[in-house]
Design an enzyme around this catalytic site. Sequence first.
Site, short mmCIF file in Angstrom:
data_model
loop_
_atom_site.label_atom_id
_atom_site.label_comp_id
_atom_site.label_asym_id
_atom_site.label_seq_id
_atom_site.Cartn_x
_atom_site.Cartn_y
_atom_site.Cartn_z
N ASN A 9 0.86 -1.18 0.00
CA ASN A 9 0.00 0.00 0.00
C ASN A 9 0.90 1.23 0.00
O ASN A 9 1.48 1.59 1.02
CB ASN A 9 -0.88 -0.05 1.26
CG ASN A 9 -1.84 1.11 1.36
OD1 ASN A 9 -1.76 2.07 0.57
ND2 ASN A 9 -2.74 1.05 2.31
N LYS A 16 3.25 0.71 3.15
CA LYS A 16 2.88 -0.30 4.15
C LYS A 16 2.89 -1.64 3.44
O LYS A 16 2.45 -1.74 2.30
CB LYS A 16 1.46 -0.05 4.65
CG LYS A 16 1.35 1.05 5.67
CD LYS A 16 -0.07 1.06 6.24
CE LYS A 16 -0.51 2.49 6.46
NZ LYS A 16 -1.93 2.71 6.46
N ARG A 88 -2.38 -1.86 -3.68
CA ARG A 88 -3.56 -1.02 -3.51
C ARG A 88 -3.48 0.17 -4.47
O ARG A 88 -2.49 0.89 -4.49
CB ARG A 88 -3.61 -0.49 -2.08
CG ARG A 88 -4.79 0.40 -1.87
CD ARG A 88 -4.84 0.94 -0.46
NE ARG A 88 -6.05 1.74 -0.30
CZ ARG A 88 -6.15 2.76 0.53
NH1 ARG A 88 -5.11 3.11 1.28
NH2 ARG A 88 -7.27 3.42 0.62
N HIS A 177 -12.57 3.21 -0.15
CA HIS A 177 -12.55 2.23 0.96
C HIS A 177 -13.29 0.95 0.56
O HIS A 177 -13.76 0.21 1.42
CB HIS A 177 -13.25 2.76 2.24
CG HIS A 177 -12.53 3.85 2.95
ND1 HIS A 177 -13.22 4.84 3.64
CD2 HIS A 177 -11.23 4.11 3.11
CE1 HIS A 177 -12.34 5.67 4.18
NE2 HIS A 177 -11.13 5.24 3.88
N LEU A 206 -15.22 3.92 9.96
CA LEU A 206 -14.86 5.17 10.64
C LEU A 206 -13.40 5.10 11.06
O LEU A 206 -13.06 4.55 12.12
CB LEU A 206 -15.76 5.38 11.87
CG LEU A 206 -17.27 5.25 11.64
CD1 LEU A 206 -18.03 5.44 12.95
CD2 LEU A 206 -17.77 6.26 10.61
N GLY A 207 -12.52 5.60 10.22
CA GLY A 207 -11.10 5.66 10.56
C GLY A 207 -10.70 7.11 10.52
O GLY A 207 -11.51 8.00 10.81
N GLY A 209 -9.85 8.52 7.63
CA GLY A 209 -10.82 8.74 6.56
C GLY A 209 -12.07 7.97 6.96
O GLY A 209 -11.97 6.95 7.63
N ARG A 238 -10.65 15.84 7.12
CA ARG A 238 -11.43 16.19 5.92
C ARG A 238 -12.85 16.61 6.29
O ARG A 238 -13.45 16.01 7.19
CB ARG A 238 -11.48 15.00 4.96
CG ARG A 238 -10.20 14.76 4.21
CD ARG A 238 -10.28 13.50 3.37
NE ARG A 238 -9.43 12.45 3.93
CZ ARG A 238 -9.45 11.19 3.53
NH1 ARG A 238 -10.26 10.80 2.57
NH2 ARG A 238 -8.65 10.30 4.09
N ASP A 280 -7.27 12.85 16.37
CA ASP A 280 -7.40 11.58 17.08
C ASP A 280 -8.57 11.63 18.07
O ASP A 280 -8.64 12.56 18.88
CB ASP A 280 -6.09 11.24 17.80
CG ASP A 280 -6.09 9.79 18.25
OD1 ASP A 280 -6.96 9.41 19.06
OD2 ASP A 280 -5.24 9.03 17.77
N VAL A 329 -11.86 4.18 14.56
CA VAL A 329 -12.86 4.72 15.47
C VAL A 329 -14.00 3.71 15.66
O VAL A 329 -14.42 3.43 16.79
CB VAL A 329 -13.42 6.06 14.92
CG1 VAL A 329 -14.52 6.60 15.82
CG2 VAL A 329 -12.30 7.08 14.76
N GLY A 330 -14.46 3.13 14.57
CA GLY A 330 -15.58 2.20 14.63
C GLY A 330 -15.30 0.98 15.50
O GLY A 330 -16.18 0.48 16.20
N GLU A 331 -14.05 0.51 15.50
CA GLU A 331 -13.70 -0.69 16.27
C GLU A 331 -13.37 -0.38 17.72
O GLU A 331 -13.55 -1.23 18.60
CB GLU A 331 -12.48 -1.39 15.63
CG GLU A 331 -12.80 -2.04 14.32
CD GLU A 331 -11.54 -2.39 13.52
OE1 GLU A 331 -10.50 -2.71 14.12
OE2 GLU A 331 -11.61 -2.35 12.26
N GLU A 382 -7.93 -4.90 5.57
CA GLU A 382 -7.78 -4.59 4.15
C GLU A 382 -6.65 -5.40 3.52
O GLU A 382 -6.73 -5.80 2.36
CB GLU A 382 -7.57 -3.09 3.96
CG GLU A 382 -8.86 -2.34 4.26
CD GLU A 382 -8.68 -0.84 4.43
OE1 GLU A 382 -8.90 -0.12 3.45
OE2 GLU A 382 -8.33 -0.39 5.53
P1 ADP Z 1 -6.76 5.23 8.58
O1 ADP Z 1 -6.55 3.79 8.11
O2 ADP Z 1 -7.84 5.96 7.84
O3 ADP Z 1 -5.51 6.02 8.76
P2 ADP Z 1 -7.62 3.97 11.06
O4 ADP Z 1 -8.75 3.11 10.62
O5 ADP Z 1 -6.35 3.33 11.47
O6 ADP Z 1 -7.37 5.14 10.04
O7 ADP Z 1 -8.16 4.86 12.27
C1 ADP Z 1 -7.33 5.78 12.92
C2 ADP Z 1 -8.15 6.57 13.92
O8 ADP Z 1 -8.79 5.67 14.84
C3 ADP Z 1 -7.30 7.47 14.80
O9 ADP Z 1 -7.10 8.72 14.21
C4 ADP Z 1 -8.16 7.59 16.05
O10 ADP Z 1 -9.00 8.71 15.92
C5 ADP Z 1 -9.02 6.36 16.05
N1 ADP Z 1 -8.72 5.47 17.17
C6 ADP Z 1 -7.77 4.53 17.24
N2 ADP Z 1 -7.80 3.93 18.46
C7 ADP Z 1 -8.79 4.52 19.16
C8 ADP Z 1 -9.32 4.36 20.47
N3 ADP Z 1 -8.85 3.46 21.31
N4 ADP Z 1 -10.35 5.16 20.83
C9 ADP Z 1 -10.84 6.07 19.97
N5 ADP Z 1 -10.39 6.27 18.73
C10 ADP Z 1 -9.38 5.50 18.33
#
Ligand code: ADP
Length: 395
Positions: A9, A16, A88, A177, A206-207, A209, A238, A280, A329-331, A382
């Site tokens: 990637n 990566k 990717r 995505h 929810l990351g 991005g 964004r 973050d 964020v979602g996880e 991914e």
């Molecule tokens: P990307 O792949 O788009 O760079 P990720 O899916 O890795 O992003 O998500 C990164 C974001 O996840 C971080 O910017 C942060 O806001 C959030 N995150 C990671 N760990 C936690 C946590 N324990 N609690 C809340 N948010 C988190």
Amino acid sequence: MPKPILVLNCGSSSVKYQMIDIDSEQVLASGLVEKIGLPQGNITHKTGGQKYTITEPITDHTEALTLVTRAFQTWGPALGDAIAVGHRVVHGGETFREPTLITDEVIAKVSELSGLAPLHNPPALDGIAAARQALPNVPHVAIFDTAFFATLPPEAYTYAIDRELAETHHIRKYGFHGTSHSYVSKKTAEFLGRELGDLNQIVCHLGNGASISAIRGGVAIDTSMGLTPLSGLVMGTRSGDIDPGIFAYLERDAGMDADATDAMLNRRSGVAGLADGSSDFRDLWAKIKAGDSHASLAMDVYLHRLVSYIGSYLALLGRTDVLVFTAGVGENDEQVRARAVERLAGFGLTIDPARNTPHNTEATIISTDDSSIAVLVVPTNEELSMAKDTYQVIS
Ligand code: ADP
């Protein structure tokens, strides 16, 4: 015999990678090359429970790939064992609707699409060139972020603008995505023991991005990202959806040209733009706890947009079986999930606080048994998805 696949990637300043055995789905090695083009770059290579680092200047992607090759030579496993490489590629435009074996012709077509993704496609092409040089004897496969959304119906992908102009410049919704939305929707069906074709899902990636998709029976029917990965949900830095009139207004009122506004919307917006800095979510919650009103508003705007999209996809799908949260964020952020679903109580969705725990490394149901729609956390992967796609193309 293991069947290792290398997945790459390539971003503008980073690469990566993971080497994955396709049969056991085990990660044999993973790593990250960072700060390509800066005075001091570094590579971190992980294998066999150990972590190794080299720090040195890395001028471009060719050097980055040389370093990756060196890391495999020094610390293993043998890169020469890789049976294929998956790359990717962010933008597949209207041309690429599925993972594709890379040929010179494919490279030429991906180059033509660089105008649609100037920040993303050129580094991927650099990475492909360098990797083909480093591993000339194995097939290379391109996996497009847009491909999963090739199924969007015209009413979902068409922007209501001058038709001829849109056609000439290929302006439409593409969605991004896709690898994650595809992987997570399949994983959800598998976890629930249901046929993918019978399941209507809303997937919230929810990351940093962020994007959301409506998936009917495994087929994407709408998504929040568009021509570029800027539209839709509020993200780390964004803006997501804005009034397109802001571009002209800022030019007239603030003397900002298109590049300046584009940079502002991509890099100084989202929750970071609203909450004075950090994108973050852990920082954001800490600020909210400390009484920071900007951070509170940022979270409210984030949730308002997310819930608006979920509501609109509930309407589009007609019947929804599952709402799924994934990515950073979602996880990991149980508060975001709880507050979003709280706002959907009118639709009969309820979360069980005992099930809605912070860090989810496995698929989990977090809704109550009597929730009208099952709410799940399903970790995305991914890299594994790319490895599987690569294997499918070469098989
Ligand atoms: P990307 O792949 O788009 O760079 P990720 O899916 O890795 O992003 O998500 C990164 C974001 O996840 C971080 O910017 C942060 O806001 C959030 N995150 C990671 N760990 C936690 C946590 N324990 N609690 C809340 N948010 C988190």
